[in-house]
Design an enzyme around this catalytic site. Structure first.
Site: not given
Ligand code: NAI
Length: 332
Positions: A99, A106, A160, A188
């Site tokens: 973690r 990040n 949530d 979260h």
């Molecule tokens: P994904 O892996 O399909 O897409 C993430 C995208 O972010 C990828 O295209 C990647 O290239 C891009 N990326 C990575 N580093 C970057 C940067 N420095 N600048 C710009 N783009 C960058 O993931 P998904 O499923 O779309 O999820 C996105 C995020 O949302 C994840 O961190 C996931 O854990 C989070 N999440 C949060 C939730 C919440 O309730 N807060 C719920 C569901 C997901």
């Protein structure tokens, strides 16, 4: 309503949440059915090919409200004069990654993006951080964007809240719009506290407390809480991918309510900057509280805890303090 297009940036725009979110935003469900937008799609350089495909699909949707679409890997271009930013992009947790390492990775991303926001975004920009660990990523972003007011950067716990509303509505046997004022406290993560103590439900035309409608206090204090805390993991287990459609819907709900305001008598959960005296939570955390919104300004609703809640809040507050320490160390 203004006919000047709003500049709306989506980071992680080539990812799975963005694929659902862009559609909802482009249809006018967030900023209004008469509000034109420029979409700025930000992702990392290796994803530019994929992003080009997303741009083609946006064009092929022929959305009347979308005036311009820009794809970029440069946050200085992506955030330029932005009115609203959905920060979906983050470093995913890889197998064997601790973690602490995830937070550090990040930290780099949100430090750079915070610094870019600071330089080029409008000071009124509304930023919603979704990429995990969302609360702490938002705190990092805010730390490195000192010229952007702290209240303009928030993190998402609306998924949530929507999950909790959905579970309770199903338990009572009503539709989701009958259940109001569900609260998510804290992070979260698995330590969040979904709290139905002040929620209401309309059953056969009569408004009553969710506790009365469910008529099972033990469920609301135990299984309900753990179901919401573990819901993300349950979706991954079933879908082999993390929540995307529901995350996109929740992000749009969050931004819409922030932009348009909350209905009279209702509040929503948003992870916001904890200033002094907010339920005794440590200052300088992004903590989810019940909030109302008016004129694009959120206010924490006070007086909604009891002894049971206070104990639960402490657990999630401690986790957030630990994350802050790991991510920002002595710099806070
Ligand atoms: P994904 O892996 O399909 O897409 C993430 C995208 O972010 C990828 O295209 C990647 O290239 C891009 N990326 C990575 N580093 C970057 C940067 N420095 N600048 C710009 N783009 C960058 O993931 P998904 O499923 O779309 O999820 C996105 C995020 O949302 C994840 O961190 C996931 O854990 C989070 N999440 C949060 C939730 C919440 O309730 N807060 C719920 C569901 C997901």
């Amino acid at each position: 309503m203004s006919t000047e297009p709003l500049n709306v940036c989506v980071t992680g725009a080539a990812g799975q949440i963005a694929y659902s979110l862009i559609y909802i935003v482009a249809k006018g469900e967030v900023f209004g059915k008469d509000q034109p937008i420029n979409l700025i799609l930000l992702d990392i350089q290796p994803m530019m090919g994929v992003l080009e495909g997303v741009v083609m699909e946006i064009q092929d949707c022929a959305f009347p409200l979308v005036k311009d679409v820009v794809a970029t890997a440069d946050p200085m271009v992506g955030f330029k004069d932005c009115d609203s930013v959905f920060m979906l992009g983050a470093m995913p947790r890889r197998e064997g990654m601790e973690r602490k390492d995830l937070l550090k990775a990040n930290c780099k991303i949100f430090e750079a993006q915070g610094a870019a926001l600071d330089k080029v975004a409008k000071k009124t920009v509304k930023v919603l951080v979704v990429g995990n660990p969302a609360n702490t990523n938002a705190l990092i972003c805010s730390t490195y964007a000192p010229s952007i007011p702290k209240e303009n950067i928030t993190a998402m716990t609306r998924l949530d809240q929507n999950r909790a509303t959905g579970q309770v509505a199903a338990k009572i046997g009503v539709t989701c719009d009958s259940v109001k004022n569900m609260i998510i406290w804290g992070n979260h993560s698995g330590t969040q506290f979904p709290d139905a103590a002040h929620a209401t439900a309309t059953v056969n035309g009569e408004s009553m407390s969710v506790y009365k409608a469910v008529n099972d206090d033990n469920y609301l204090k135990t299984d309900f809480v753990s179901t919401i805390q573990q819901r993300g993991a349950a979706v991954i287990k079933a879908r082999k991918l993390s929540s995307a459609m529901s995350a996109a819907k929740a992000a749009c709900d969050h931004m819409r309510d922030w932009w348009m305001g909350t209905p009279e008598g209702e509040y929503v959960s948003m992870a916001v900057y904890s200033a002094k005296n907010s339920y005794g939570i440590d200052e300088n955390l992004m903590f989810s509280f019940p909030c109302t919104v008016k004129d694009k300004t959120w206010t924490i609703v006070s007086g909604l805890t009891n002894d049971f809640t206070a104990e639960k809040l402490k657990i999630t507050e401690d986790e957030l303090k630990g994350e802050r320490e790991m991510a920002l160390g002595a710099s806070v």
